[in-house]
Every structure is written in structure tokens, then in C-alpha cells.
Enzyme design. Structure first.
Site, PDB file in Angstrom:
ATOM      1  CG  HIS A 153      15.898  28.746  20.818  1.00 22.78           C
ATOM      2  ND1 HIS A 153      15.698  29.598  21.870  1.00 22.78           N
ATOM      3  CD2 HIS A 153      15.406  27.538  21.220  1.00 22.78           C
ATOM      4  CE1 HIS A 153      15.130  28.943  22.880  1.00 22.78           C
ATOM      5  NE2 HIS A 153      14.934  27.692  22.495  1.00 22.78           N
ATOM      6  CB  SER A 274      18.641  45.048  -6.626  1.00 26.04           C
ATOM      7  OG  SER A 274      19.641  46.058  -6.545  1.00 26.04           O
ATOM      8  CE  LYS A 280      19.429  40.871  -2.905  1.00 25.33           C
ATOM      9  NZ  LYS A 280      19.580  42.121  -2.135  1.00 25.33           N
TER      10      LYS A 280
END
Ligand code: ARG
Length: 456
Positions: A153, A274, A280
Site C-alpha cells: 500500500h 527543466s 530539477k
């Protein structure tokens, strides 16, 4: 090619609508290979002379060389690869070329070409699957002492060796390779000689053709042979599973290289920046793989949908089989190569993994097992440890920080040695069952796979 019966030429609009040469040109090699084998059967049956066969073979080879060199001009008016090659052959060598289509139809020809294409692609894909398995084994082996939290999960569950996580994908890919090999076995049957639907009154030695094309068997029902594409569906289904496996692996990598996890750093070569945010470093290779899995799944659905309402035998709808097949094959091959390359250059951050796995809550189940060894039924042990976990939540602490008297207030079965449960390396060594991640098991699995794969 059917002007005998028609007085008006095909509308330009329909021509462009129905042509397949823009994509089926890539079957050229298989089409030529099939025609060369077919011409041997024609000669054996006395339908062409040896000299004519030689003309056909030489002509086809010449055309093949031109296609390979990018010098061949495909014509849309000739619709598909079969007509393009045959017409050009006849233009070059005359009557011998015009005899080639004896006892053959484009229906059995295209069924043959697609089988030959997929047979070769199955082999190429198997190699790439093994290659990716090798990258996974190598990365796991290089980090064989690294332990990470395993997740269910997407919540921290139990500690596992990083290599165990990677080896899970090695297992999946092994079944994938098995499915490809299995599909290959079933598609490896010669359909040529089935004609358009009912064979031909001119009887050729199909087994000779099968031998020449390395098919261990020939189809036994001409209607089946020209009308089914189940063999392609099977390959696509196997490819869809590969794509889904790679998509899940990609998702794991995407999580792992986020700041929140930080388990893995991808190389600059397999990430992008980016245009706006200078900090990034994005896992585009993994994201695109996750994204491209969609079209591979779509390819299976597309082909199944094409087939589902078709009366026997050949219907032109079936020309729609090729684009999904080509697209899925190309996509999966690229995915396998890119992910293998990305993993080869990935770095594992041992410190971040160690920090994440130092969470003692990961060993709550081990604490319940401790109580089981002291005679407590597992359901009760689970409840006792659950109470201890609730205490931790209340006091903002972790399981090793709860004092012995507090444990004993929950259950008298707790004793001073309970704290040994939180020794991670002991906890890993205890996971000895077959398939579980004890260090010995992981070492054995890494060795097994290295041997099986001939890993470097
Ligand atoms: N281009 C066709 C296909 O891909 C070849 C078979 C054509 N046969 C026919 N009867 N029109 O299916």
C-alpha cells in the site's frame, strides 16, 4: 493486379485509404525469403524451370539489396509489400516473375510474412529481456548489503534487501521470456500453401517450403491458416505483460529517485532537466516507459477487437493487424533497452536506504513472531504488538523505546530479550524460508541468476 475484371481504376481516395505499403514495407525481408522458398516448390513441381528459378532468386535478392540500401521506390498504387516486390520482379525478369504467384495468394503470403517477422522479433526481444535481467542482477549484486523498507500500500511494511526487490523483477522477466518462447513455438508453423482460402488445384510440396524456411510444421487447415492472427495476439499479450512489468519497475525507480525516498540517483545521461527550474533532474526515461506501456496494452485490445467479429476467412480488416504489432514490438524493444541502460548507470544511496530501513516499526511483525515463539497464538500476539504500536503513536516514540514494564503490562509473555528483535541484521538472517530475503538466500539467488544469465 485485378484489372481483368474491373473497367474503372480504383478511386484515388480508396487507394490512399487502403494502401499498407507505408507500413508493411518493413516485411520486405520476410516477403523475399518466403518467395525464394516458394519458388523452390514451384521448380520442384515442374512449374518453372531451374533457369527461371535462378532468375527469380537473383531478381529478388537484387530488389532486397536495393530496399536495404534505401534505393527502392515503393509505389502506393501497388498497395502493399507483396505487390510492390512481385511487380518490380516481373518488370525486371518478365514471365518468370509473373509465374511466382502460382498456387499462392496474398492471404497466405501475408500470414507467412507476419509469422516470419514475429519469429525474428521474438528472438530479438528475448535477448533484450535477458539483457535487462542482467542489469538488474548486476545492480543488485553491486549493492548486495543494502536493505530498504519493502512497501505494501506504499506504506513501510518489512525490511528487504534492495537486491531482493530487483530480483523480483528478474523473476517476472523470466516468465516474460518464457511467454515469448511459448508464443514463438505456436507461431512457428508454415501457412504458405493455404492459398486465398482453399489451397490450390496446383499442388506444391509445402513440407519442402517449411524446411527451407525452418518451420518445424505446416498448418493443417487452409481456412484457419489465412484467417487467424491468434499467434500475433499471443505475442502482443506477452509484450503487454513485459510493458506492464517495466512500467511498475519504472514507477519504483521514479519513487526511489524522489527526494522523499532518495534511494537511487539516476545518471545525467538518463534524466532530463527543466527549462524553468534549474534544480530539477527528472526521471523521464522511467516516466516514458510507464507512459508507453499504455500503447502496448492498447495493441492487444486493438488486434483482438479487429478479429472478434470477422467471419472466416480473410477480411481486409485484418490489414489493421500490422500497425499495432509493429508499434508494440518497437516500443517494447526500446523500453527494454532504455531501462537496462538506465539501471546500468544508476547509483544506490546506501546512507538514505539505511536511514529509511532503520525505522524499527518495520520489525513490528518480527515482535509478534517473538511472542509466537513464546507460545502466544499469532492472532493474540498481533493484538499485543498492535497495542504497543498504539502506545508509540500516543507517546511519539518507537517500539524499542517502550520500557519492559509497559510491554509486560500488555502481555507477560514479553521478556527482556524482546529488544533483540530490533537488531536488523538478525532480523534479516531469520528470514530463511525459500523465497524470503535472508542474506544467504539473496546470495544464492544472485549466484543462481548470474549463472543462468551469464552475468558479468
Ligand atoms: N495487405 C494485405 C494485408 O495486410 C495483404 C493481403 C491482401 N489480400 C487481399 N485479398 N486483399 O492483409
Amino acid at each position: 493486379m485485378w484489372h481483368g475484371r474491373f473497367s474503372t481504376p480504383t478511386a484515388d481516395l480508396l487507394l490512399r485509404y487502403s494502401e499498407s505499403i507505408s507500413f508493411d514495407w518493413r516485411l520486405w525481408r520476410h516477403d523475399i525469403e518466403g518467395s525464394i522458398a516458394h519458388s523452390a516448390a514451384l521448380e520442384a513441381a515442374g512449374l518453372i524451370t531451374h533457369a527461371e528459378r535462378e532468375q527469380i532468386v537473383a531478381g529478388l535478392r537484387e530488389i532486397g539489396a536495393e530496399i536495404e540500401a534505401g534505393k527502392f521506390e515503393f509505389k502506393v498504387e501497388l498497395e502493399d509489400i507483396h505487390m510492390n516486390i512481385e511487380r518490380e520482379l516481373t518488370r525486371r525478369i518478365g514471365d518468370a516473375g509473373a509465374k511466382l504467384h502460382t498456387a499462392r495468394s496474398r492471404n497466405d503470403q501475408v500470414a507467412l510474412d507476419l509469422r516470419l517477422f514475429l519469429r525474428a522479433e521474438c528472438d530479438a526481444i528475448s535477448v533484450l529481456v535477458r539483457d535487462l535481467q542482467r542489469s538488474l542482477v548486476t545492480l543488485g549484486d553491486a549493492n548486495r548489503s543494502v536493505i530498504i523498507p519493502g512497501y505494501t500500500h506504499l506504506q513501510r511494511a518489512q525490511p528487504v534487501f534492495f537486491a531482493h526487490h530487483l530480483l523480483a523483477y528478474v523473476e517476472m522477466l523470466d516468465r516474460d521470456a518464457g511467454r515469448i518462447a511459448d508464443a514463438r513455438k505456436r507461431l512457428n508453423v508454415l501457412p504458405l500453401g493455404s492459398g486465398a482460402i482453399a489451397g490450390s488445384t496446383i499442388v506444391l510440396d509445402r513440407e519442402l517450403v517449411a524446411r527451407l524456411l525452418d518451420f518445424p510444421a505446416v498448418t493443417q487447415n487452409s481456412m484457419d491458416a489465412v484467417s487467424d492472427r491468434d499467434f500475433a495476439v499471443e505475442v502482443l499479450a506477452a509484450l503487454a505483460l513485459i510493458a506492464v512489468h517495466l512500467s511498475r519497475l519504472s514507477e519504483d525507480v521514479i519513487l526511489w529517485c524522489s527526494a522523499e525516498f532518495g534511494f537511487v540517483t539516476l545518471s545525467d545521461a538518463y534524466t532530463t532537466g527543466s527549462s524553468l527550474m534549474p534544480q530539477k533532474k527528472n526521471p523521464d526515461a522511467a516516466e516514458l516507459t510507464r507512459g508507453k506501456a499504455g500503447r502496448v496494452v492498447g495493441a492487444v485490445v486493438s488486434l483482438l477487437t479487429t478479429l472478434k467479429g470477422l467471419p472466416l476467412t480473410y477480411n481486409r480488416d485484418m490489414q489493421e493487424d500490422k500497425e499495432p504489432v509493429f508499434n508494440a514490438v518497437d516500443t517494447v524493444k526500446a523500453m527494454l533497452e532504455v531501462i537496462a541502460g538506465m539501471l546500468r548507470e544508476a547509483r544506490v544511496n546506501a546512507a538514505a536506504c539505511a536511514a529509511a530501513v532503520s525505522d524499527p516499526m518495520l520489525l513490528a511483525t518480527d515482535l509478534a513472531d517473538y511472542l509466537v515463539r513464546r507460545g502466544v497464538p499469532f492472532r493474540q500476539a498481533h493484538e499485543h504488538v498492535g497495542r504497543a504500536v498504539a502506545l508509540c503513536a500516543e507517546h511519539l516514540c518507537s517500539l524499542p523505546e517502550i520500557a519492559l514494564p509497559d510491554y509486560q503490562a500488555i502481555s507477560p509473555a514479553f521478556a527482556a530479550d524482546l529488544y533483540e528483535v530490533f537488531d536488523l541484521s538478525r532480523a534479516m538472517s531469520a528470514r530463511k524460508a525459500i523465497g524470503a530475503p535472508s542474506p544467504e538466500n539473496i546470495a544464492a539467488q544472485l549466484t543462481r541468476w548470474r549463472t543462468l544469465l551469464g552475468a558479468a
